[in-house]
Design a protein around this motif. Structure first.
Motif, PDB file in Angstrom:
ATOM      1  N   VAL A 160       1.029  -1.416  -0.098  1.00 19.26           N
ATOM      2  CA  VAL A 160      -0.173  -0.063  -0.009  1.00 19.26           C
ATOM      3  C   VAL A 160       0.739   1.367   0.030  1.00 19.26           C
ATOM      4  O   VAL A 160       1.842   1.170   0.857  1.00 19.26           O
ATOM      5  N   VAL A 161       0.521   2.273  -0.851  1.00 14.86           N
ATOM      6  CA  VAL A 161       1.052   3.387  -0.863  1.00 14.86           C
ATOM      7  C   VAL A 161       0.155   4.570  -0.231  1.00 14.86           C
ATOM      8  O   VAL A 161      -0.669   5.062  -1.328  1.00 14.86           O
ATOM      9  N   TRP A 162       0.420   5.188   0.435  1.00 16.85           N
ATOM     10  CA  TRP A 162      -0.660   6.238   0.945  1.00 16.85           C
ATOM     11  C   TRP A 162      -0.008   7.744   1.033  1.00 16.85           C
ATOM     12  O   TRP A 162       1.093   7.906   1.778  1.00 16.85           O
ATOM     13  N   CYS A 163      -0.354   8.427   0.207  1.00 19.59           N
ATOM     14  CA  CYS A 163       0.256   9.683   0.019  1.00 19.59           C
ATOM     15  C   CYS A 163      -0.433  10.692   0.633  1.00 19.59           C
ATOM     16  O   CYS A 163      -1.482  11.118   0.443  1.00 19.59           O
ATOM     17  N   CYS A 164       0.278  11.086   1.841  1.00 17.57           N
ATOM     18  CA  CYS A 164      -0.274  11.963   2.763  1.00 17.57           C
ATOM     19  C   CYS A 164       0.303  13.384   2.796  1.00 17.57           C
ATOM     20  O   CYS A 164       0.196  14.731   3.265  1.00 17.57           O
ATOM     21  N   ALA A 165       1.642  13.202   2.285  1.00 12.95           N
ATOM     22  CA  ALA A 165       2.615  14.354   2.415  1.00 12.95           C
ATOM     23  C   ALA A 165       1.830  15.916   1.466  1.00 12.95           C
ATOM     24  O   ALA A 165       1.283  15.503   0.535  1.00 12.95           O
ATOM     25  N   GLY A 166       2.003  16.920   2.084  1.00 15.43           N
ATOM     26  CA  GLY A 166       1.621  18.013   1.391  1.00 15.43           C
ATOM     27  C   GLY A 166       1.315  19.356   2.230  1.00 15.43           C
ATOM     28  O   GLY A 166       1.918  19.181   3.394  1.00 15.43           O
ATOM     29  N   SER A 167       0.951  20.428   1.860  1.00 15.29           N
ATOM     30  CA  SER A 167       1.158  21.544   2.793  1.00 15.29           C
ATOM     31  C   SER A 167      -0.128  22.563   1.872  1.00 15.29           C
ATOM     32  O   SER A 167      -0.387  22.520   0.858  1.00 15.29           O
ATOM     33  N   ILE A 220      -3.154   2.253  -3.918  1.00 10.77           N
ATOM     34  CA  ILE A 220      -2.483   3.343  -4.110  1.00 10.77           C
ATOM     35  C   ILE A 220      -3.619   4.258  -3.399  1.00 10.77           C
ATOM     36  O   ILE A 220      -4.615   4.394  -3.707  1.00 10.77           O
ATOM     37  N   ILE A 221      -3.303   5.183  -2.362  1.00 14.04           N
ATOM     38  CA  ILE A 221      -4.112   6.203  -1.704  1.00 14.04           C
ATOM     39  C   ILE A 221      -3.851   7.567  -1.559  1.00 14.04           C
ATOM     40  O   ILE A 221      -2.566   7.863  -1.310  1.00 14.04           O
ATOM     41  N   LEU A 222      -4.706   8.291  -2.304  1.00 17.16           N
ATOM     42  CA  LEU A 222      -4.119   9.814  -2.209  1.00 17.16           C
ATOM     43  C   LEU A 222      -4.946  10.566  -1.285  1.00 17.16           C
ATOM     44  O   LEU A 222      -6.069  10.239  -0.872  1.00 17.16           O
ATOM     45  N   THR A 223      -4.381  11.821  -0.689  1.00 15.03           N
ATOM     46  CA  THR A 223      -5.127  12.411   0.294  1.00 15.03           C
ATOM     47  C   THR A 223      -5.825  13.868  -0.595  1.00 15.03           C
ATOM     48  O   THR A 223      -4.915  14.606  -0.749  1.00 15.03           O
ATOM     49  N   GLY A 224      -7.002  13.770  -0.738  1.00 19.06           N
ATOM     50  CA  GLY A 224      -7.554  15.087  -1.221  1.00 19.06           C
ATOM     51  C   GLY A 224      -7.980  15.980  -0.060  1.00 19.06           C
ATOM     52  O   GLY A 224      -7.896  15.734   1.100  1.00 19.06           O
ATOM     53  N   SER A 225      -8.977  16.838  -0.502  1.00 15.38           N
ATOM     54  CA  SER A 225      -9.490  17.645   0.245  1.00 15.38           C
ATOM     55  C   SER A 225     -11.126  18.083   0.071  1.00 15.38           C
ATOM     56  O   SER A 225     -11.441  17.845  -1.187  1.00 15.38           O
ATOM     57  N   THR A 226     -11.621  18.776   0.771  1.00 10.50           N
ATOM     58  CA  THR A 226     -12.974  19.196   0.440  1.00 10.50           C
ATOM     59  C   THR A 226     -13.110  20.156  -0.719  1.00 10.50           C
ATOM     60  O   THR A 226     -13.864  19.800  -1.755  1.00 10.50           O
ATOM     61  N   VAL A 227     -12.018  20.885  -0.842  1.00 11.33           N
ATOM     62  CA  VAL A 227     -11.655  21.997  -2.001  1.00 11.33           C
ATOM     63  C   VAL A 227     -11.337  21.070  -3.300  1.00 11.33           C
ATOM     64  O   VAL A 227     -11.107  21.841  -4.078  1.00 11.33           O
ATOM     65  N   LYS A 270      -5.512  -1.061  -7.018  1.00  6.07           N
ATOM     66  CA  LYS A 270      -6.996  -0.065  -6.701  1.00  6.07           C
ATOM     67  C   LYS A 270      -6.223   1.176  -6.336  1.00  6.07           C
ATOM     68  O   LYS A 270      -5.122   1.472  -5.750  1.00  6.07           O
ATOM     69  N   VAL A 271      -7.097   2.092  -6.707  1.00 11.03           N
ATOM     70  CA  VAL A 271      -6.667   3.489  -6.540  1.00 11.03           C
ATOM     71  C   VAL A 271      -7.778   4.409  -5.786  1.00 11.03           C
ATOM     72  O   VAL A 271      -8.910   4.352  -6.057  1.00 11.03           O
ATOM     73  N   HIS A 272      -7.281   4.629  -4.648  1.00  9.81           N
ATOM     74  CA  HIS A 272      -8.290   5.505  -3.685  1.00  9.81           C
ATOM     75  C   HIS A 272      -7.958   6.793  -3.248  1.00  9.81           C
ATOM     76  O   HIS A 272      -6.848   7.354  -3.433  1.00  9.81           O
ATOM     77  N   THR A 273      -8.947   7.581  -2.978  1.00  4.96           N
ATOM     78  CA  THR A 273      -8.722   9.045  -2.568  1.00  4.96           C
ATOM     79  C   THR A 273      -9.396   9.438  -1.330  1.00  4.96           C
ATOM     80  O   THR A 273     -10.636   8.910  -1.259  1.00  4.96           O
ATOM     81  N   VAL A 274      -8.708   9.794  -0.306  1.00  4.61           N
ATOM     82  CA  VAL A 274      -9.435  10.108   1.004  1.00  4.61           C
ATOM     83  C   VAL A 274      -9.549  11.610   0.928  1.00  4.61           C
ATOM     84  O   VAL A 274      -8.675  12.537   0.369  1.00  4.61           O
ATOM     85  N   PHE A 275     -10.620  12.227   1.123  1.00  6.05           N
ATOM     86  CA  PHE A 275     -11.049  13.817   1.148  1.00  6.05           C
ATOM     87  C   PHE A 275     -11.288  14.029   2.458  1.00  6.05           C
ATOM     88  O   PHE A 275     -12.437  13.735   3.353  1.00  6.05           O
ATOM     89  N   ALA A 276     -10.797  15.167   3.023  1.00  8.25           N
ATOM     90  CA  ALA A 276     -10.972  15.550   4.231  1.00  8.25           C
ATOM     91  C   ALA A 276     -11.279  17.026   4.139  1.00  8.25           C
ATOM     92  O   ALA A 276     -10.729  17.724   3.443  1.00  8.25           O
ATOM     93  N   ALA A 277     -12.089  17.680   5.215  1.00 18.01           N
ATOM     94  CA  ALA A 277     -12.256  19.187   5.534  1.00 18.01           C
ATOM     95  C   ALA A 277     -10.963  19.454   6.737  1.00 18.01           C
ATOM     96  O   ALA A 277     -10.166  18.603   6.514  1.00 18.01           O
TER      97      ALA A 277
END
Ligand SMILES: NC(=O)C1=CN([C@@H]2O[C@H](COP(=O)(O)OP(=O)(O)OC[C@H]3O[C@@H](n4cnc5c(N)ncnc54)[C@H](OP(=O)(O)O)[C@@H]3O)[C@@H](O)[C@H]2O)C=CC1
Ligand SMILES: CCCCCCCCCCCCCCCC(=O)[C@@H](N)CO
Length: 397
Positions: A160-167, A220-227, A270-277
């Motif tokens: 599993v590769v979970w991409c949380c890095a960001g700013s 692969i898990i990406l980290t998105g946002s509400t925006v 499988k490709v996933h994206t989690v979206f957070a506020a």
């Protein structure tokens, strides 16, 4: 004792759902549904003598087979695992059997994070942890990270590769230094695209030898946002990078069918994206120092959550097999209203349901958007064009 091709005692299978699933999805041997049903008594309570360590969270890990199966830990690579949400994800997955590799730039912070992650490990004697120091805005660094993980893992790629890095640099478009547009794309979009590509290439390059303990799918898990779905005034340097991630997830999720067709014996990708506020992290505090007051006013609609809650909800959604996971009601709302071509990704019937709900949500957003635009216009009338309150010291107008 009869053991099937997955190394599970045949009698342990939940006859109801497993065979029903096999009946309807015979051509998809690596479907995550194949594992078993949620309530399966046989798999939910593995026999103690077959366990190599205490197996916490057994029931949920069975569902998606993401983080481990009895006796086998999956390797999860988490970018941005040294702080905030990434660290929480790492801690919670350590509590679910996984081997964890974290990646970030600050080496000291990485070491501190490892200690904090190990505290949560369920099988301390067996679970392994590793930290890699890298700036993921560099594609060569992403390739190096993947090589290092494979080497550390005895020649096998991570599962599993979970991409949380960001700013985040939330400022008004007119007031944003030009270099921030590039920096935000690098920090949020490219940092994920490079490592996701390196992972995919590694999975395609290294064949998986047949074994009952192999993962049924890699993720692969990406980290998105509400925006990623619905932006508000003051997020223009940041929201395009998160919208791009959503688009990237959509694109890769189409291409992986090619590999599933060409390499039917390999675990599916499988490709996933989690979206957070808003997530209550140190970085969130920092971004609020530059955020315009009008943006904060619009954000009042959002009840921020702790990193612990966001990580937990993300994991629950992923274990249910969702490709898009919204971690709060507001995000679910704007996501459902903006699914478009992404809807079909959870299957036809789920897609149809989402479409119906989405139509209603789009209507609601029509009203919300009108209201928010009036708030911004009124703000300008009262406080001027800076986006900050009159007398706040930041107000130039
Ligand atoms: N906080 C919020 O309100 C929200 C955040 N998100 C997203 O969630 C994710 C996590 O957010 P949050 O926990 O607040 O962030 P933090 O700033 O707390 O953590 C970010 C992590 O990413 C690492 N990182 C940043 N840039 C790089 C890079 N170029 N290469 C390698 N590692 C890097 C950081 O370590 P180091 O600096 O040492 O490299 C750190 O470990 C981000 O993608 C963010 O956009 C989504 C919605 C809301
Ligand atoms: C009744 C329905 C109302 C719907 C209104 C929608 C309001 C939108 C609120 C936007 C919240 C933005 C969170 C972004 C978080 C983020 O990604 C950054 N903090 C990054 O660090």
């Amino acid at each position: 004792m009869e053991v099937d091709e997955e190394g599970v005692k045949t009698g342990d299978r939940c006859s109801r759902l497993y065979y029903l699933v096999k009946l309807f999805r015979p051509s998809n041997p690596y479907s995550s549904l194949r594992t078993c049903c949620f309530r399966c008594p046989g798999l939910a309570k593995p026999k103690p003598k077959r366990q190599r360590f205490e197996y916490a969270g057994a029931q949920s890990t069975q569902v998606g087979d993401h983080w481990g199966i009895p006796g086998v830990c999956r390797v999860v690579l988490i970018t941005g695992g040294s702080r905030g949400m990434g660290l929480e994800v790492a801690r919670q997955l350590a509590g679910r059997n996984a081997y964890i590799v974290i990646v970030a730039r600050d080496a000291k912070r990485l070491e501190e994070a490892l200690v904090c992650i190990k505290e949560k490990a369920v099988g301390r004697r067996f679970q392994r942890f590793h930290a890699i120091n890298a700036d993921l805005t560099d594609p060569n660094a992403a390739q190096r990270v993947m090589r290092e993980v494979v080497e550390w893992n005895g020649g096998k790629p991570p599962d599993v590769v979970w991409c949380c890095a960001g700013s985040a640099h939330p400022t008004l478009f007119a007031d944003t230094p030009a270099e921030e547009f590039k920096a935000q794309m690098e920090s949020n979009y490219l940092s994920a695209a490079y490592i996701a590509q390196a992972a995919l290439q590694t999975w395609l390059r290294i064949p998986t030898p047949p074994s009952p303990s192999n993962p049924k799918a890699r993720h692969i898990i990406l980290t998105g946002s509400t925006v990623s779905f619905y932006s508000i005034a003051g997020y223009s340097p940041y929201s395009p990078s998160k919208a791009a991630l959503r688009s990237l997830a959509d694109s890769i999720s189409r291409e992986v069918h090619l590999y599933a067709g060409a390499n039917p014996k390999e675990p599916e990708i499988k490709v996933h994206t989690v979206f957070a506020a808003s997530i209550l992290t140190d970085s969130y505090e920092r971004e609020n120092l530059i955020k315009a007051d009008v943006t904060k006013k619009l954000e009042e609609a959002d009840k921020s959550q702790t990193a612990e809650a966001v990580a937990r909800k993300s994991i629950v959604g992923l274990e249910r097999g969702y490709e898009f996971v919204a971690t709060d009601f507001l995000t679910k709302l704007v996501m459902t209203a903006n699914m478009g071509g992404s809807s079909g990704r959870g299957g036809f019937w789920r897609g149809l349901g989402l479409w119906v709900v989405g139509c209603v949500m789009s209507l609601l957003l029509l009203v919300v958007r009108g209201g928010q635009d009036r708030v911004v216009r009124n703000w300008g009338r009262v406080h001027g064009a800076s986006g900050f309150k009159k007398g706040s010291g930041r107000n130039a107008g």
